[in-house]
Design a protein around this motif. Structure first.
Motif, PDB file in Angstrom:
ATOM      1  N   ALA A  55      -1.836  15.892  15.886  1.00 43.67           N
ATOM      2  CA  ALA A  55      -0.425  15.613  15.601  1.00 43.67           C
ATOM      3  C   ALA A  55      -0.321  14.637  14.440  1.00 43.67           C
ATOM      4  N   ILE A  56       0.699  14.809  13.630  1.00 45.12           N
ATOM      5  CA  ILE A  56       0.970  13.878  12.538  1.00 45.12           C
ATOM      6  C   ILE A  56       2.461  13.612  12.498  1.00 45.12           C
ATOM      7  N   ALA A  57       2.834  12.365  12.247  1.00 48.28           N
ATOM      8  CA  ALA A  57       4.252  12.005  12.225  1.00 48.28           C
ATOM      9  C   ALA A  57       4.440  10.745  11.402  1.00 48.28           C
ATOM     10  N   GLY A  58       5.723  10.417  11.165  1.00 50.60           N
ATOM     11  CA  GLY A  58       6.061   9.255  10.358  1.00 50.60           C
ATOM     12  C   GLY A  58       6.024   9.600   8.887  1.00 50.60           C
ATOM     13  N   GLY A  59       5.785   8.589   8.052  1.00 51.59           N
ATOM     14  CA  GLY A  59       5.676   8.819   6.620  1.00 51.59           C
ATOM     15  C   GLY A  59       7.023   9.014   5.942  1.00 51.59           C
ATOM     16  N   LYS A  60       6.964   9.367   4.674  1.00 54.48           N
ATOM     17  CA  LYS A  60       8.170   9.611   3.896  1.00 54.48           C
ATOM     18  C   LYS A  60       7.944  10.834   3.029  1.00 54.48           C
ATOM     19  N   TYR A  61       9.031  11.424   2.566  1.00 51.93           N
ATOM     20  CA  TYR A  61       8.941  12.692   1.845  1.00 51.93           C
ATOM     21  C   TYR A  61       7.945  12.609   0.690  1.00 51.93           C
ATOM     22  N   THR A  62       8.004  11.533  -0.074  1.00 53.52           N
ATOM     23  CA  THR A  62       7.197  11.413  -1.278  1.00 53.52           C
ATOM     24  C   THR A  62       5.709  11.535  -1.002  1.00 53.52           C
ATOM     25  N   THR A  63       5.258  11.085   0.164  1.00 52.39           N
ATOM     26  CA  THR A  63       3.829  11.057   0.457  1.00 52.39           C
ATOM     27  C   THR A  63       3.377  12.243   1.305  1.00 52.39           C
ATOM     28  N   TYR A  64       4.125  13.346   1.234  1.00 53.64           N
ATOM     29  CA  TYR A  64       3.786  14.507   2.063  1.00 53.64           C
ATOM     30  C   TYR A  64       2.369  15.010   1.790  1.00 53.64           C
ATOM     31  N   ARG A  65       1.929  14.943   0.527  1.00 48.76           N
ATOM     32  CA  ARG A  65       0.609  15.486   0.177  1.00 48.76           C
ATOM     33  C   ARG A  65      -0.498  14.652   0.818  1.00 48.76           C
ATOM     34  N   VAL A  66      -0.320  13.328   0.848  1.00 48.59           N
ATOM     35  CA  VAL A  66      -1.288  12.441   1.488  1.00 48.59           C
ATOM     36  C   VAL A  66      -1.320  12.716   2.987  1.00 48.59           C
ATOM     37  N   MET A  67      -0.143  12.846   3.583  1.00 50.00           N
ATOM     38  CA  MET A  67      -0.082  13.160   5.007  1.00 50.00           C
ATOM     39  C   MET A  67      -0.799  14.469   5.296  1.00 50.00           C
ATOM     40  N   ALA A  68      -0.607  15.444   4.403  1.00 50.49           N
ATOM     41  CA  ALA A  68      -1.208  16.759   4.617  1.00 50.49           C
ATOM     42  C   ALA A  68      -2.729  16.686   4.626  1.00 50.49           C
ATOM     43  N   TYR A  69      -3.313  16.018   3.632  1.00 52.40           N
ATOM     44  CA  TYR A  69      -4.783  16.023   3.618  1.00 52.40           C
ATOM     45  C   TYR A  69      -5.364  15.122   4.700  1.00 52.40           C
ATOM     46  N   ASP A  70      -4.627  14.094   5.101  1.00 53.70           N
ATOM     47  CA  ASP A  70      -5.092  13.297   6.247  1.00 53.70           C
ATOM     48  C   ASP A  70      -5.139  14.162   7.515  1.00 53.70           C
ATOM     49  N   ALA A  71      -4.122  14.998   7.704  1.00 51.57           N
ATOM     50  CA  ALA A  71      -4.073  15.857   8.894  1.00 51.57           C
ATOM     51  C   ALA A  71      -5.207  16.871   8.889  1.00 51.57           C
ATOM     52  N   VAL A  72      -5.464  17.474   7.740  1.00 51.09           N
ATOM     53  CA  VAL A  72      -6.545  18.459   7.665  1.00 51.09           C
ATOM     54  C   VAL A  72      -7.902  17.782   7.837  1.00 51.09           C
ATOM     55  N   ASP A  73      -8.064  16.597   7.273  1.00 49.04           N
ATOM     56  CA  ASP A  73      -9.306  15.852   7.482  1.00 49.04           C
ATOM     57  C   ASP A  73      -9.541  15.585   8.968  1.00 49.04           C
ATOM     58  N   GLU A  74      -8.477  15.207   9.678  1.00 52.97           N
ATOM     59  CA  GLU A  74      -8.601  14.936  11.112  1.00 52.97           C
ATOM     60  C   GLU A  74      -8.913  16.214  11.882  1.00 52.97           C
ATOM     61  N   ALA A  75      -8.314  17.320  11.431  1.00 51.59           N
ATOM     62  CA  ALA A  75      -8.518  18.598  12.125  1.00 51.59           C
ATOM     63  C   ALA A  75      -9.899  19.196  11.870  1.00 51.59           C
TER      64      ALA A  75
ATOM     65  N   GLY B 211       0.816  -1.210   0.000  1.00 57.40           N
ATOM     66  CA  GLY B 211       0.000   0.000   0.000  1.00 57.40           C
ATOM     67  C   GLY B 211       0.844   1.251   0.000  1.00 57.40           C
ATOM     68  N   LEU B 212       1.925   1.251   0.790  1.00 56.67           N
ATOM     69  CA  LEU B 212       2.823   2.404   0.855  1.00 56.67           C
ATOM     70  C   LEU B 212       3.491   2.646  -0.493  1.00 56.67           C
ATOM     71  N   VAL B 213       3.928   1.565  -1.141  1.00 57.62           N
ATOM     72  CA  VAL B 213       4.584   1.702  -2.442  1.00 57.62           C
ATOM     73  C   VAL B 213       3.612   2.235  -3.488  1.00 57.62           C
ATOM     74  N   ARG B 214       2.416   1.678  -3.521  1.00 59.09           N
ATOM     75  CA  ARG B 214       1.414   2.136  -4.502  1.00 59.09           C
ATOM     76  C   ARG B 214       1.086   3.613  -4.284  1.00 59.09           C
ATOM     77  N   GLU B 215       0.918   3.997  -3.029  1.00 56.10           N
ATOM     78  CA  GLU B 215       0.617   5.381  -2.690  1.00 56.10           C
ATOM     79  C   GLU B 215       1.763   6.305  -3.101  1.00 56.10           C
ATOM     80  N   ALA B 216       2.993   5.892  -2.802  1.00 57.49           N
ATOM     81  CA  ALA B 216       4.154   6.715  -3.135  1.00 57.49           C
ATOM     82  C   ALA B 216       4.329   6.853  -4.643  1.00 57.49           C
ATOM     83  N   LEU B 217       4.082   5.783  -5.377  1.00 53.39           N
ATOM     84  CA  LEU B 217       4.213   5.855  -6.831  1.00 53.39           C
ATOM     85  C   LEU B 217       3.165   6.775  -7.442  1.00 53.39           C
ATOM     86  N   LYS B 218       1.972   6.783  -6.882  1.00 55.73           N
ATOM     87  CA  LYS B 218       0.952   7.721  -7.357  1.00 55.73           C
ATOM     88  C   LYS B 218       1.415   9.159  -7.129  1.00 55.73           C
ATOM     89  N   GLU B 219       1.975   9.419  -5.939  1.00 57.73           N
ATOM     90  CA  GLU B 219       2.446  10.771  -5.629  1.00 57.73           C
ATOM     91  C   GLU B 219       3.636  11.157  -6.503  1.00 57.73           C
TER      92      GLU B 219
END
Length: 582
Positions: free
Chosen positions: A374-394, A85-93
């Protein structure tokens, strides 16, 4: 300059206006942390129509986001860990960045995967690359290609004849991480976010059991103030636990810092027409083509429990990289070949394993308390996914409707028109009197903002000359960094807006005085300010070089900490602790 241009210019005028606005307005979202995730959150929230403040204690990308492997990659090695899942997500990004969001900053990069075993290894690697390509790794770039031993040797003649039996090539991408992060932040500002660096969180505002804002301190002059908002998002990476401690809240997860060290060597030291990925006993080693003149070799993967702001590379770290790369090179590299060294900290979610290389690269988002996410972990490539997950939670803490994310359709500043401008390189070269090669270099750093950059040289043609001891960059680039890109100190310019600190053997020290004098009129520096900036930067270079002679982390950290901070009023870390829930 248009109103829109002024909104995304991060210069001294904007900085003062931002301080006043931060103290006056009430925001929907306050983002702490100017790395790629924090900048991405600010962009995501701003493009949803929210009122956003982004604050950073030091400089944009001054932590992890300027010290990565410089790849926007899918994570080929995570296939072996079954993290599909992480690889598929990163490749999309990766595909989004390459084709739509940042084609001026994210570039295709061919890799050679040398094979060293007969019979079983080729089908095994081929199966993994087939999966990689099928998941999205071969959309805008070619898929895997098989090579005989002789073909692999022609592609990379610098490799020893006896270390490979054949090879495969595949594509990933390369990116200047610090410039990309800065551009994400500027794009957020373009859509209305208030972005301010050198603004450190020193406390939280609470009403009953709810977080309603933050207390801040200016890292330059010590001014203090308050910023009020509906929700605060902690996106500080390896500083996550420290910010949680300031908030007096027990986190839902903990972040563990893993140190990764890279070395930079001139391109002529390794004879190869392609980047290379090598397996090690612990992980992988990348030999990454960086610009046209250098290779980046990395990385290490070790626990780090010392100063988070200035992780230090040791002689042991560098020896580890040299030992492993020299196993496969015809002409061994030595310490004298190294032009640059940098160490970064990966924010890994703790608890999954005692080995940092096996800690999760997935990210986690949690609502720590009402008004605090709070949001943490992840990898540089998936920053956009992390960002919208954080805003969705907020969103649950924002007292108005929050539209869905749209950043998949929002190119970064400089992306629109980039391809057309590349085709117009000869015209631009003639217009500005700059060599076509230099125009291409600028387009790959600024994209369609190139006219803004070179426009600063109107009436000052000397700004179109190269920086004397760092000729890969024009003087006008240093001026633009201070006028529009939020750079406040020499370190910001020499280490992040440019890569002079790792691309030249002098590590930027020989260019410090010239660059300081170029930006002094923009930043309002006096002669004494210039002298201090040069002294602080050269002390940093000296401390880093000396720390890289130490055998262990403790010795390297002690020497690195001897260098003064460019930001006079930045406060040290709070003690690491496990605060009780409120």
């Amino acid at each position: 300059m248009t109103k829109q241009q002024r909104s995304q210019f991060l210069g001294p005028e904007q900085r003062e206006a931002a301080w006043a606005q931060l103290g006056k307005d009430t925001f929907d979202v306050i983002v702490i942390g100017g790395g790629v995730v924090g900048a991405g959150i600010a962009l995501d929230a701003a493009t949803r129509g929210l009122e956003v403040a982004l604050i950073e204690a030091r400089d944009l990308a001054s932590g992890t986001s300027s010290r990565s492997s410089k790849m926007f990659h899918g994570g080929l090695r995570y296939l072996e860990m079954m993290e599909f899942g992480l690889v598929r997500e990163a490749l999309k990004e990766r595909e989004l960045a390459l084709s739509t969001l940042a084609p001026h900053l994210v570039k295709p990069l061919r890799f050679l995967y040398p094979l060293s075993h007969y019979v079983w290894e080729r089908p095994y690697v081929a199966a993994g690359l087939t999966l990689y390509d099928t998941m999205g790794g071969a959309k805008s770039v070619p898929g895997q290609h098989h090579l005989t031993k002789s073909a692999a040797m022609r592609l990379a003649p610098g490799l020893k004849n006896g270390v490979l039996t054949g090879g495969l090539t595949y594509y990933d991408t390369v990116v200047d991480d610090a410039r990309h992060t800065m551009t994400v932040a500027r794009t957020a500002a373009n859509y209305g976010a208030v972005v301010r660096t050198s603004t450190q969180v020193v406390g939280f505002l609470c009403e009953a059991d709810r977080v309603v804002g933050v207390k801040v301190r200016d890292s330059e002059d010590g001014r203090t103030g308050e910023i009020r908002g509906s929700v605060v998002i902690n996106a500080t990476g390896v500083w996550t636990d420290e910010i949680q401690a300031i908030a007096g809240q027990r986190g839902r997860f903990h972040v563990r810092a893993s140190k990764g060290v890279h070395i930079v060597v001139p391109r002529d030291r390794i004879a190869s027409d392609t980047s290379i990925i090598l397996r090690t006993e612990k992980s992988v080693l990348f030999v990454i083509a960086w610009s046209t003149d250098h290779w980046i070799i990395g990385t290490t993967d070790t626990d780090w429990n010392l100063d988070l702001a200035h992780p230090a590379a040791t002689k042991s770290d560098i020896d580890y990289l040299l030992e492993h790369i020299n196993k496969v090179l015809v002409t061994p590299l030595t310490h004298d070949d190294i032009t640059g060294v940098y160490a970064g900290l990966r924010p890994l979610l703790a608890g999954e394993s005692d080995q940092t290389s096996k800690l999760s690269r997935e990210h986690a988002v949690a609502r720590i308390a009402p008004g605090l996410v709070a949001i943490a972990g992840g990898k540089y490539t998936t920053y956009r996914v992390m960002a919208y997950d954080a805003v969705d939670e907020a969103a649950q803490d924002i007292p108005r409707r929050v539209p869905p994310t749209v950043t998949e359709k929002v190119p970064l500043l400089g992306a629109d028109g980039y391809h057309a401008l590349m085709n117009q390189t000869p015209h631009l070269a003639e217009k500005y009197g700059v060599h076509p090669y230099r125009i291409q270099h600028l387009l790959n750093r600024y994209g369609s903002l190139i006219d803004e950059v070179l426009g600063l040289a109107d009436g000052n043609p000397e700004l179109l000359q190269p920086i004397t001891d760092s000729p890969g960059y024009l003087r006008v680039e240093a001026v633009y960094a201070a006028a529009a890109e939020g750079a406040l100190h020499l370190d910001d310019i020499l280490a992040r807006r440019t890569r002079i600190s790792i691309e030249y053997a002098h590590r930027g020290a020989d260019s410090a005085d010239e660059v300081a004098r170029l930006v002094a009129p923009v930043l309002g520096w006096s002669e004494s300010d210039i002298a201090r900036e040069v002294a602080v930067y050269t002390a940093r270079v000296k401390a880093e070089i000396e720390s890289q002679t130490q055998p262990d982390d403790a010795g390297a950290d002690a020497l690195r900490l001897e260098a003064p901070e460019a930001r006079r009023e930045v406060l040290g870390p709070v003690p690491r602790s496990q605060p009780e829930s409120v």
